[in-house]
Structure formats: structure tokens, C-alpha cells
Design a protein around this motif. Sequence first.
Motif, PDB file in Angstrom:
ATOM      1  N   LYS A  11      15.777  51.737 -10.182  1.00 12.07           N
ATOM      2  CA  LYS A  11      17.037  52.341 -10.102  1.00 12.07           C
ATOM      3  C   LYS A  11      16.773  53.683 -10.359  1.00 12.07           C
ATOM      4  CE  LYS A  11      19.976  48.421 -10.746  1.00 12.07           C
ATOM      5  NZ  LYS A  11      21.214  47.827 -11.576  1.00 12.07           N
ATOM      6  N   LYS A  12      17.319  54.818  -9.842  1.00 11.91           N
ATOM      7  CA  LYS A  12      17.767  56.326 -10.297  1.00 11.91           C
ATOM      8  C   LYS A  12      18.778  56.785  -9.514  1.00 11.91           C
ATOM      9  CE  LYS A  12      16.512  60.264 -11.438  1.00 11.91           C
ATOM     10  NZ  LYS A  12      16.453  60.397 -12.902  1.00 11.91           N
ATOM     11  N   TYR A  13      19.745  57.056 -10.761  1.00 11.63           N
ATOM     12  CA  TYR A  13      20.847  57.604 -10.309  1.00 11.63           C
ATOM     13  C   TYR A  13      20.867  59.033 -10.874  1.00 11.63           C
ATOM     14  CZ  TYR A  13      22.270  52.350 -10.015  1.00 11.63           C
ATOM     15  OH  TYR A  13      22.594  51.275  -9.814  1.00 11.63           O
ATOM     16  N   ILE A  21      28.631  59.263  -9.558  1.00  7.86           N
ATOM     17  CA  ILE A  21      26.992  59.000  -9.676  1.00  7.86           C
ATOM     18  C   ILE A  21      26.571  58.902  -8.247  1.00  7.86           C
ATOM     19  CG2 ILE A  21      25.549  57.340 -10.460  1.00  7.86           C
ATOM     20  CD1 ILE A  21      27.404  57.000 -12.979  1.00  7.86           C
ATOM     21  N   LYS A  23      23.837  57.135  -6.595  1.00  4.89           N
ATOM     22  CA  LYS A  23      22.717  56.010  -6.480  1.00  4.89           C
ATOM     23  C   LYS A  23      21.726  56.270  -5.439  1.00  4.89           C
ATOM     24  CE  LYS A  23      26.149  52.891  -8.210  1.00  4.89           C
ATOM     25  NZ  LYS A  23      26.812  51.491  -8.298  1.00  4.89           N
ATOM     26  N   ASP A  26      18.368  52.101  -5.407  1.00  8.26           N
ATOM     27  CA  ASP A  26      19.415  51.170  -6.196  1.00  8.26           C
ATOM     28  C   ASP A  26      18.922  49.841  -6.254  1.00  8.26           C
ATOM     29  OD1 ASP A  26      21.768  50.247  -7.605  1.00  8.26           O
ATOM     30  OD2 ASP A  26      23.069  50.394  -6.152  1.00  8.26           O
ATOM     31  N   THR A  54      10.034  58.769  -8.560  1.00 14.97           N
ATOM     32  CA  THR A  54      10.270  58.268  -9.758  1.00 14.97           C
ATOM     33  C   THR A  54       9.277  57.236  -9.984  1.00 14.97           C
ATOM     34  OG1 THR A  54      12.673  58.106  -9.105  1.00 14.97           O
ATOM     35  CG2 THR A  54      11.875  56.519 -10.733  1.00 14.97           C
ATOM     36  N   TYR A  59      10.338  61.814 -11.755  1.00 17.31           N
ATOM     37  CA  TYR A  59      11.661  61.589 -12.080  1.00 17.31           C
ATOM     38  C   TYR A  59      11.991  60.640 -13.201  1.00 17.31           C
ATOM     39  CZ  TYR A  59      13.291  63.995  -7.852  1.00 17.31           C
ATOM     40  OH  TYR A  59      13.409  65.131  -6.865  1.00 17.31           O
ATOM     41  N   SER A  60      12.725  60.572 -14.084  1.00 14.17           N
ATOM     42  CA  SER A  60      12.695  59.559 -15.004  1.00 14.17           C
ATOM     43  C   SER A  60      13.635  58.492 -14.376  1.00 14.17           C
ATOM     44  CB  SER A  60      13.615  60.062 -16.133  1.00 14.17           C
ATOM     45  OG  SER A  60      14.931  60.473 -15.962  1.00 14.17           O
ATOM     46  N   ARG A  61      13.461  57.194 -14.858  1.00 15.17           N
ATOM     47  CA  ARG A  61      14.319  56.151 -13.990  1.00 15.17           C
ATOM     48  C   ARG A  61      15.558  55.934 -14.871  1.00 15.17           C
ATOM     49  NH1 ARG A  61      10.285  51.525 -17.238  1.00 15.17           N
ATOM     50  NH2 ARG A  61      10.968  52.128 -19.215  1.00 15.17           N
ATOM     51  N   THR A  62      16.445  55.297 -14.114  1.00 16.12           N
ATOM     52  CA  THR A  62      17.778  54.897 -14.633  1.00 16.12           C
ATOM     53  C   THR A  62      17.734  53.393 -14.949  1.00 16.12           C
ATOM     54  OG1 THR A  62      18.952  56.474 -13.344  1.00 16.12           O
ATOM     55  CG2 THR A  62      20.086  54.846 -14.089  1.00 16.12           C
ATOM     56  N   GLY A  63      16.807  52.741 -14.270  1.00 16.99           N
ATOM     57  CA  GLY A  63      16.572  51.221 -14.666  1.00 16.99           C
ATOM     58  C   GLY A  63      15.573  50.559 -13.873  1.00 16.99           C
TER      59      GLY A  63
END
Length: 321
Positions: A11-13, A21, A23, A26, A54, A59-63
Motif C-alpha cells: 500500500k502507498k497512500y 488520503i 490511495k 492499495d 515503491t 517511495y516509502s510504503r504505507t503498508g
Amino acid sequence: MEPVLKVSHLKKYFPMGNNQILKAVDDVSFEIYQGKTLGLVGESGCGKTTCGRTCTGLYSRTGGQVLFKGQDVHEMRGKDRKDFTKKVQTIFQDPYASLDPRMKVNDIIAEGIRIHHMASKKEEREIVQELLRQVGLQSEHANRYIHEFSGGQRQRIGIARALAIHPEFLVCDEPISALDVSIQAQIVNLLREMQDKMGLTYLFVAHDLSMVRHISDQVAVMYLGKIVELTSSDELYSHPVHPYTQALLSAIPIPDPDVEATRERIVLKGDVPSPISPPKGCRFRGRCKYATAKCGGIEPKMKQIGTGHFVACHLYNKEDA
């Protein structure tokens, strides 16, 4: 055989202000094996470029999780991170924007070699000359600046830069979309040739399904941040099952006027929903002629419907409740 890249529930938000947010990616999952190519396709804004960036840690990950040869990309630090940047490179969509206009071609291609201390000055020059030859350019091009080249030549320089440090994995972020049609096939053929010579593994991001077919072993179709169909390239083009995939394939022109004049083209109605507030249930339901009440209340899960063929659609997920 372990995959070179394993992406699990990524996930990347992006925060957009006013507590909103976006998404972009996702819950995306896929695997890519040594020497193979996964084509990641979809219309503009579906999140495919964000997914590729990502995966490489740009890019950093969101999840979720991204494993490169068993190591978590987003947990790498110090020497591990530097080693990773040597093994994984990116070919960007716009070669003019991704190459420094103040540097000569020799310095652009040799920059990674210098950072990783891979060769002496003499060896560096020889490596650059050989790379230019491999990508179809001349040795004298090493002393020129980027503005002196055509779009196709600039993309070849971008490919040479990516290959200079002998990577194992390349993210090709729409490497042909900014090029003339006559040049696109040359770049795709060059990438295939380099893959065969060097045993490279590719994540090939694109929206042109006709070109993806010629380079990909597997194809993942993205829509609004999610993968809706994943299978082998041959299976996807001969037996597309998701309504969105069918619509994308129907838009590919066929170089036969008789066939082109008589075949049915699927025209999608409506606009792509906003990734800031995606619809509940199936995200494609507002543009799908098969949509039912179930599509509005339950999000379809990825289900295997054949050997290596996965789809997220209630037409095939009968047991979803």
C-alpha cells in the motif's frame, strides 16, 4: 525457485490535506522470477508508476512488504541499501527529465560506476564506450550533452546508465511512452536483447498493451490502485476475463482493415473514480455493464480461475459473501 521480487499487500497512500488520503496503491501483490518480465498495465492514474517506485524504495510504503531476494527493501540501511541500489536500477519515462543536462554523456553513464568504485578511469572509459555500442550509439556521443540527442537516443543513454553497474533487476517505468511509434519497437527489442545477454529481470510499467505483449512473460492489470487480473501474457491476450481487461484489449488497433472494420470495440462509460474516495465494493462497477448490487457492497477478492490465472471479479468469485 524463490522470486527475485515478492510484493505482498503493498500500500502507498499520500496525505492530501483536509484529512483526505489518496490511495495510489492499495493492497497489491505479485512475484517476479529470475530472468522474467512482469508487465504492469493500466490507464493513466491507476497507480502503476507509484507501485514501481515503491517497490524500489524511492517511495516509502504505507503498508505491506517488498522482498528483494528475501530482504525487506524498506528495512535496508547502510551497506545493504547501497548494495541494493547497485542491483536494482530504474529506466524512467522521460529521459530528458531524468538525465542531468549539465553533464556529458560519459559522466552520466559513469556516475554509478564511480559511486560503487567499480573500475579505474581507464576501465571506466572502456565500459562507457562498450555500453554506448551495445545500445546502438557511437563512441563520440560520450562527449556530448543530452540536448544534442533525439528522444530515442536519450532513452538509449538512460538504458546504458542503468546497465553500467551490472544490475540484476530493472524497473522500466513507461520507457517507450514518450517516444515516436517508429522508435518504440527498437527500444523494446533492445531491452529484450539486454535481458537475454545479462539475465535481467524486469518490472515493465506501461499503458500500451500491444508493446507489453512482446516483452512480458506475465501481465498484471491495474485499476484504481488494485490489480484486477494477473496471468501469463499469452493467456491474457487470448483469454481476458475481467471486463476492464477486455475493454483495454479491444482498444488495441489491429493492422488489418477488414478485421478492424468489423470487430466490436468496448467503450467504457463514465469517468475513473477518484482514488481519494474510491467507491465501495468493486471499484470498476460504475463503468461495468455486468455490475450488480453485490458489486456495490462487497469488494471482489483475487481468485485463481486457471493455471496461473487470477482475477478479482464477482463474475468468477461466486462464493464471496
